[in-house]
Design an enzyme around this catalytic site. Structure first.
Site, PDB file in Angstrom:
ATOM      1  N   GLU A 122       0.876  -1.249   0.272  1.00  0.00           N
ATOM      2  CA  GLU A 122       0.198   0.015   0.055  1.00  0.00           C
ATOM      3  C   GLU A 122       1.105   0.855  -0.497  1.00  0.00           C
ATOM      4  O   GLU A 122       1.544   1.865   0.874  1.00  0.00           O
ATOM      5  CB  GLU A 122      -1.069  -0.309   0.988  1.00  0.00           C
ATOM      6  CG  GLU A 122      -1.456   1.439   1.429  1.00  0.00           C
ATOM      7  CD  GLU A 122      -2.836   1.119   2.332  1.00  0.00           C
ATOM      8  OE1 GLU A 122      -3.999   2.244   2.551  1.00  0.00           O
ATOM      9  OE2 GLU A 122      -3.267   0.340   2.608  1.00  0.00           O
ATOM     10  N   LYS A 131      -8.338  -1.226   1.107  1.00  0.00           N
ATOM     11  CA  LYS A 131      -9.269  -1.693   1.858  1.00  0.00           C
ATOM     12  C   LYS A 131     -10.856  -2.508   1.293  1.00  0.00           C
ATOM     13  O   LYS A 131     -10.929  -2.176   0.717  1.00  0.00           O
ATOM     14  CB  LYS A 131     -10.312  -0.466   2.463  1.00  0.00           C
ATOM     15  CG  LYS A 131     -11.303  -0.186   3.692  1.00  0.00           C
ATOM     16  CD  LYS A 131      -9.272  -0.268   4.661  1.00  0.00           C
ATOM     17  CE  LYS A 131     -10.160  -0.342   6.117  1.00  0.00           C
ATOM     18  NZ  LYS A 131      -8.586  -0.853   6.724  1.00  0.00           N
TER      19      LYS A 131
END
Length: 407
Positions: A218, A234
């Protein structure tokens, strides 16, 4: 250590560090390709919250004092030279990020040897072949001891759902910790993390008596010539055809994801030119190890005069590992999590004039003199199922622990 994609950072131990390795030869994957194998450590800063001061300002000032001015990230990157200072590795803990956000003091850290801020400046040296390694030291990793039981984890999930019902928060990310004793050199084990599939920010950072190994997919924040990018992740499912279909059609996962995308849009808007924030590739499914994860890309044009300190204040800690609203979520996190987040859920990457590339330290492990530490969790919404959230955290940490064990 090999580079995974266009990201990564690695520093080897400084002279006198607790972990063995060449002190002069450094291969930093995020550095310009021609520089790899030639970089040497020029200066190092380590800061802990007890030292006082603003870590964002301290980092910016330290870099400027060592030939890396990052007080205006809108300036185009200068032509890279193969002499003098090249750039720097930068690490900021989740606890330091929470301090920047004005959040309550988190729980005591399970890894007090780790600094909350580390900045390592590198300069170009002479390309030299590394000395061949000596005989390998026997590696043993003991059983993992969790900082909370599955029942306690599930109870924390229900506490978040209760807070959502009261209107205190919309989403809060809950993270658990585990530790295991080891014998031998932890660096090879931590280095293996960087080779995991999807580890955009694979690398190792070490200091005196501590080391961090990262396999994060990420992007917390990337800045190149004044262009801001964050890539929040997410939503998680097993990396099967059925898991991918389930992730794409899950209303719960999409709602959780959109909340964080909106939060990241707001974070960037604080430091962006008015009207420049936009979202690309909303809810794109990507793979990390044996998991599918949903990722979006948020872009913006940096406001005039944006410096590193204001960038860190606006983006740390990352929204995908805190929740929304961020400060309310951080307040709840400090009340619910039994130990601090240590090396996880912070920032780790490479900085240079005109360029910042920091990964969010999810899928991250740390070593102190006696134990390895891992962290994992997930975002909790009103539709969360406590048992499913406990299982998801376990699925995220399983590849990390297996890799550390050498399996």
């Amino acid at each position: 250590m090999r580079k995974i994609g266009p990201y990564g950072v690695e520093t080897l131990p400084q002279v006198g560090a607790a972990y063995s390795g060449p002190a002069a030869l450094v291969n930093v994957p995020a550095a310009p390709p021609a520089c790899r194998g030639t970089l040497t450590e020029r200066a190092r800063l380590q800061w802990r919250r007890g030292d006082g001061g603003d870590p964002a300002a301290i980092a910016e000032n330290f870099l400027a004092a060592h030939g890396l001015p990052l007080n205006d990230l809108t300036r185009p990157a200068a032509a890279h030279r193969d002499t003098g200072v090249c750039g720097a590795a930068l690490y900021l803990s989740a606890a330091a990020g929470a301090q920047l956000a004005g959040a309550p003091t988190p729980a005591p850290e399970p890894t007090p040897a780790l600094p909350d801020l580390a900045v390592v400046v590198y300069e170009h040296g002479t390309r030299t072949q590394a000395a061949p390694p000596g005989p390998p030291r026997t590696w043993w990793l003991g059983p993992w001891t969790e900082s909370w039981t599955p029942r306690q984890h599930a109870a924390a999930v229900e506490s978040v759902r209760t807070a959502i019902g009261r209107g205190d928060v919309y989403q809060t990310s809950i993270v658990g910790h585990a530790a295991a004793r080891y014998t031998g050199d932890p660096l090879p084990a931590l280095t293996r993390l960087g080779a995991l599939p999807g580890a955009r920010y694979g690398g190792v950072l070490t200091g005196d008596g501590w080391a961090i190994g990262c396999a994060s997919p990420e992007t917390l924040v990337e800045v190149t010539d004044g262009q801001l990018i964050t890539r929040p992740i997410k939503g998680t499912r097993p990396a099967t055809a059925a898991g991918r279909a389930e992730l794409l059609t899950s209303a719960k996962e999409r709602a959780e994801h959109i909340m964080i995308v909106d939060l990241e849009r707001n974070d960037l808007a604080r430091i962006a030119r008015t009207g420049s924030v936009r979202v690309d590739d909303l809810f794109t499914v990507r793979r990390w190890c044996d998991l599918w994860q949903a990722e979006s890309t948020v872009r913006a044009d940096a406001a005039d005069g944006l410096g590193l300190a204001d960038l860190l204040r606006a983006t740390c800690p990352g929204g995908s590992v805190t929740g929304a609203p961020k400060l309310a979520a951080l307040t709840q996190i400090s009340a619910l999590e039994p130990v601090g987040r240590g090396a996880s859920m912070g920032a780790l990457g490479w900085v240079a004039p005109g360029r910042v590339d920091l990964g969010l330290t999810i899928r991250t492990a740390a070593a102190d003199g006696e134990r390895l530490h891992t962290w994992a969790g997930g975002g909790i919404t009103w539709d969360s199922d406590a048992c499913a959230e406990v299982a998801e955290a376990a699925a995220k940490t399983t590849p990390i622990r297996a890799t550390l064990a050498g399996r």
